[in-house]
Design a protein around this motif. Sequence first.
Motif, PDB file in Angstrom:
ATOM      1  N   ILE A  13       0.841  -1.204   0.000  1.00 22.68           N
ATOM      2  CA  ILE A  13       0.000   0.000   0.000  1.00 22.68           C
ATOM      3  C   ILE A  13       0.872   1.250   0.000  1.00 22.68           C
ATOM      4  CG2 ILE A  13      -1.679   1.320   1.363  1.00 22.68           C
ATOM      5  CD1 ILE A  13      -2.776  -1.434   2.320  1.00 22.68           C
ATOM      6  N   ALA A  14       1.959   1.224   0.784  1.00 20.55           N
ATOM      7  CA  ALA A  14       2.875   2.367   0.819  1.00 20.55           C
ATOM      8  C   ALA A  14       3.529   2.583  -0.542  1.00 20.55           C
ATOM      9  CB  ALA A  14       3.943   2.149   1.891  1.00 20.55           C
ATOM     10  N   SER A  15       3.916   1.494  -1.204  1.00 20.84           N
ATOM     11  CA  SER A  15       4.539   1.610  -2.536  1.00 20.84           C
ATOM     12  C   SER A  15       3.554   2.155  -3.561  1.00 20.84           C
ATOM     13  CB  SER A  15       5.052   0.238  -2.994  1.00 20.84           C
ATOM     14  OG  SER A  15       6.049  -0.230  -2.135  1.00 20.84           O
ATOM     15  N   MET A  16       2.306   1.671  -3.511  1.00 12.17           N
ATOM     16  CA  MET A  16       1.294   2.155  -4.457  1.00 12.17           C
ATOM     17  C   MET A  16       1.039   3.644  -4.273  1.00 12.17           C
ATOM     18  SD  MET A  16      -1.497  -0.959  -4.381  1.00 12.17           S
ATOM     19  CE  MET A  16      -2.747  -0.045  -5.270  1.00 12.17           C
ATOM     20  N   ALA A  17       1.063   4.097  -3.018  1.00  7.98           N
ATOM     21  CA  ALA A  17       0.723   5.490  -2.724  1.00  7.98           C
ATOM     22  C   ALA A  17       1.737   6.477  -3.301  1.00  7.98           C
ATOM     23  CB  ALA A  17       0.609   5.691  -1.214  1.00  7.98           C
ATOM     24  N   VAL A  18       3.003   6.041  -3.426  1.00 11.20           N
ATOM     25  CA  VAL A  18       4.050   6.974  -3.901  1.00 11.20           C
ATOM     26  C   VAL A  18       4.595   6.574  -5.264  1.00 11.20           C
ATOM     27  CG1 VAL A  18       4.695   7.636  -1.563  1.00 11.20           C
ATOM     28  CG2 VAL A  18       5.853   5.712  -2.658  1.00 11.20           C
ATOM     29  N   MET A  19       3.973   5.595  -5.914  1.00 11.77           N
ATOM     30  CA  MET A  19       4.474   5.130  -7.198  1.00 11.77           C
ATOM     31  C   MET A  19       4.433   6.253  -8.241  1.00 11.77           C
ATOM     32  SD  MET A  19       3.522   1.573  -9.075  1.00 11.77           S
ATOM     33  CE  MET A  19       4.235   0.662  -7.716  1.00 11.77           C
ATOM     34  N   GLY A  20       5.540   6.440  -8.912  1.00 13.56           N
ATOM     35  CA  GLY A  20       5.657   7.508  -9.895  1.00 13.56           C
ATOM     36  C   GLY A  20       6.276   8.766  -9.322  1.00 13.56           C
ATOM     37  N   LEU A  21       6.138   8.976  -8.000  1.00  8.83           N
ATOM     38  CA  LEU A  21       6.738  10.155  -7.369  1.00  8.83           C
ATOM     39  C   LEU A  21       8.162   9.876  -6.913  1.00  8.83           C
ATOM     40  CD1 LEU A  21       3.734  11.386  -5.174  1.00  8.83           C
ATOM     41  CD2 LEU A  21       4.528  12.337  -7.346  1.00  8.83           C
ATOM     42  N   ILE A  22       8.375   8.685  -6.335  1.00 11.30           N
ATOM     43  CA  ILE A  22       9.699   8.341  -5.829  1.00 11.30           C
ATOM     44  C   ILE A  22      10.493   7.544  -6.859  1.00 11.30           C
ATOM     45  CG2 ILE A  22      10.920   6.978  -4.063  1.00 11.30           C
ATOM     46  CD1 ILE A  22       8.758   7.746  -2.107  1.00 11.30           C
ATOM     47  N   ALA A  23       9.853   6.603  -7.517  1.00 11.61           N
ATOM     48  CA  ALA A  23      10.566   5.761  -8.482  1.00 11.61           C
ATOM     49  C   ALA A  23       9.605   5.293  -9.564  1.00 11.61           C
ATOM     50  CB  ALA A  23      11.187   4.558  -7.783  1.00 11.61           C
ATOM     51  N   VAL A  59       1.163   4.153 -22.845  1.00  8.71           N
ATOM     52  CA  VAL A  59       0.788   2.737 -22.841  1.00  8.71           C
ATOM     53  C   VAL A  59       1.381   2.037 -21.623  1.00  8.71           C
ATOM     54  CG1 VAL A  59       1.033   0.531 -24.054  1.00  8.71           C
ATOM     55  CG2 VAL A  59       0.527   2.608 -25.350  1.00  8.71           C
ATOM     56  N   ALA A  60       2.670   2.332 -21.343  1.00  9.47           N
ATOM     57  CA  ALA A  60       3.354   1.708 -20.209  1.00  9.47           C
ATOM     58  C   ALA A  60       2.680   2.064 -18.890  1.00  9.47           C
ATOM     59  CB  ALA A  60       4.818   2.145 -20.185  1.00  9.47           C
ATOM     60  N   ILE A  61       2.216   3.300 -18.758  1.00 11.57           N
ATOM     61  CA  ILE A  61       1.550   3.746 -17.533  1.00 11.57           C
ATOM     62  C   ILE A  61       0.266   2.956 -17.301  1.00 11.57           C
ATOM     63  CG2 ILE A  61       0.229   5.673 -16.541  1.00 11.57           C
ATOM     64  CD1 ILE A  61       2.413   7.520 -17.765  1.00 11.57           C
ATOM     65  N   LYS A  62      -0.517   2.769 -18.363  1.00 13.87           N
ATOM     66  CA  LYS A  62      -1.788   2.045 -18.211  1.00 13.87           C
ATOM     67  C   LYS A  62      -1.552   0.595 -17.790  1.00 13.87           C
ATOM     68  CE  LYS A  62      -3.248   3.625 -22.263  1.00 13.87           C
ATOM     69  NZ  LYS A  62      -4.075   3.831 -23.479  1.00 13.87           N
ATOM     70  N   TYR A  63      -0.555  -0.047 -18.413  1.00 17.12           N
ATOM     71  CA  TYR A  63      -0.226  -1.414 -18.018  1.00 17.12           C
ATOM     72  C   TYR A  63       0.224  -1.472 -16.563  1.00 17.12           C
ATOM     73  CZ  TYR A  63      -0.649  -4.096 -22.346  1.00 17.12           C
ATOM     74  OH  TYR A  63      -1.144  -4.772 -23.430  1.00 17.12           O
ATOM     75  N   GLN A  64       1.068  -0.513 -16.143  1.00 19.01           N
ATOM     76  CA  GLN A  64       1.598  -0.535 -14.783  1.00 19.01           C
ATOM     77  C   GLN A  64       0.488  -0.352 -13.748  1.00 19.01           C
ATOM     78  OE1 GLN A  64       4.990  -1.040 -13.704  1.00 19.01           O
ATOM     79  NE2 GLN A  64       3.712  -1.416 -11.915  1.00 19.01           N
ATOM     80  N   ILE A  65      -0.404   0.593 -13.989  1.00 19.74           N
ATOM     81  CA  ILE A  65      -1.501   0.841 -13.047  1.00 19.74           C
ATOM     82  C   ILE A  65      -2.357  -0.410 -12.885  1.00 19.74           C
ATOM     83  CG2 ILE A  65      -3.651   2.127 -12.693  1.00 19.74           C
ATOM     84  CD1 ILE A  65      -2.250   4.512 -14.110  1.00 19.74           C
ATOM     85  N   LEU A  66      -2.761  -0.989 -14.012  1.00 25.85           N
ATOM     86  CA  LEU A  66      -3.653  -2.144 -13.949  1.00 25.85           C
ATOM     87  C   LEU A  66      -2.948  -3.380 -13.409  1.00 25.85           C
ATOM     88  CD1 LEU A  66      -5.566  -1.529 -17.284  1.00 25.85           C
ATOM     89  CD2 LEU A  66      -6.427  -1.230 -14.963  1.00 25.85           C
ATOM     90  N   MET A  80      -0.538  -3.343 -11.159  1.00 27.28           N
ATOM     91  CA  MET A  80      -0.422  -3.160  -9.718  1.00 27.28           C
ATOM     92  C   MET A  80      -1.728  -3.528  -9.017  1.00 27.28           C
ATOM     93  SD  MET A  80       2.505  -2.491  -8.550  1.00 27.28           S
ATOM     94  CE  MET A  80       1.916  -2.160  -6.886  1.00 27.28           C
ATOM     95  N   ILE A  81      -2.853  -3.146  -9.620  1.00 25.20           N
ATOM     96  CA  ILE A  81      -4.147  -3.502  -9.041  1.00 25.20           C
ATOM     97  C   ILE A  81      -4.345  -5.015  -9.077  1.00 25.20           C
ATOM     98  CG2 ILE A  81      -6.652  -3.308  -9.372  1.00 25.20           C
ATOM     99  CD1 ILE A  81      -6.108  -0.428 -10.388  1.00 25.20           C
ATOM    100  N   ALA A  82      -3.985  -5.641 -10.212  1.00 30.55           N
ATOM    101  CA  ALA A  82      -4.111  -7.095 -10.332  1.00 30.55           C
ATOM    102  C   ALA A  82      -3.212  -7.814  -9.337  1.00 30.55           C
ATOM    103  CB  ALA A  82      -3.765  -7.527 -11.759  1.00 30.55           C
ATOM    104  N   ILE A  83      -1.992  -7.313  -9.175  1.00 26.27           N
ATOM    105  CA  ILE A  83      -1.046  -7.919  -8.234  1.00 26.27           C
ATOM    106  C   ILE A  83      -1.553  -7.789  -6.802  1.00 26.27           C
ATOM    107  CG2 ILE A  83       1.229  -7.537  -7.181  1.00 26.27           C
ATOM    108  CD1 ILE A  83       2.243  -6.990 -10.096  1.00 26.27           C
ATOM    109  N   PHE A  84      -2.071  -6.620  -6.468  1.00 25.20           N
ATOM    110  CA  PHE A  84      -2.574  -6.407  -5.106  1.00 25.20           C
ATOM    111  C   PHE A  84      -3.755  -7.333  -4.824  1.00 25.20           C
ATOM    112  CE2 PHE A  84      -5.096  -4.193  -1.870  1.00 25.20           C
ATOM    113  CZ  PHE A  84      -4.117  -3.979  -0.901  1.00 25.20           C
TER     114      PHE A  84
END
Length: 257
Positions: free
Chosen positions: A190-200, A217-224, A226-230
């Motif tokens: 949850i902490a990683s998701m909250a700062v993803m894109g800001l820190i790394a 395209v890469a952003i959309k894959y990464q967001i989805l 992360m949700i699938a992984i969580f």
Amino acid sequence: METINIGYGHMALGFLLLIIPTYFLYRYRTGLVRDTLWAALRMTVQLFFIGFYLEYLFLWDSVWINLLWVLFMIVIASSTVLKRTKLPLKMLFMAVSVAFLVSLLIIDLYFLGLVVRPEKIFTARYFIPISGMILGNMLSANVIALNSFYGSLNRERQLYLYLLGNGASPGESLAPFMREALIKSFNPTIASMAVMGLIALPGTMTGQILGGSSPSVAIKYQILLMIAIFASSLISVLLTLWISRRKSFDRYGMMRF
């Protein structure tokens, strides 16, 4: 735009970075130097082997071979979880494997079938890498959850017995330990998701950009992803804890090991 290829000589230069952590691990007598070097060697050999194998896997693109490969990954992940947690392999292997298989099937079918929608749902190009990423994260979450759950039970056995002795059912008595396991497993995610894109920039997004995909395209894959992984990690942890409880406790709520 093609990705820059890294030569073997430059790879050797990259390996020199290991000198820094190895030196400090040795200096502070952690006992982790041999494990670190062995892990780096294993990682290198395994990834080269897998890279070579995946080229043929993608070329064959057989549904049955793809499914067998993912089942093989589940077996390795399940045994690794129990090895890292030092829990009895024979007793809990099926519990962890079933939890991984069910979680992976649910998320893969939903994510690939409804979100990505490739021409073939089990095509190797999507099914193998996405399943691997999901399994890797499930493995980490389950190691933390099982360590926390059984570790807390061993440390606070008197609390558990007190709750049982005062009329609580085994499920009610175990609820505080399950709650702690879930908190410890998912706080880092949850902490990683909250700062993803800001820190790394996360690995999937970086890899796609280096591979030539557009950042959007890469952003959309990464967001989805992360949700699938969580979601998959949470489902697998709950299933692992629920199923392993049936194997670990008798009908009176007493632990078998």
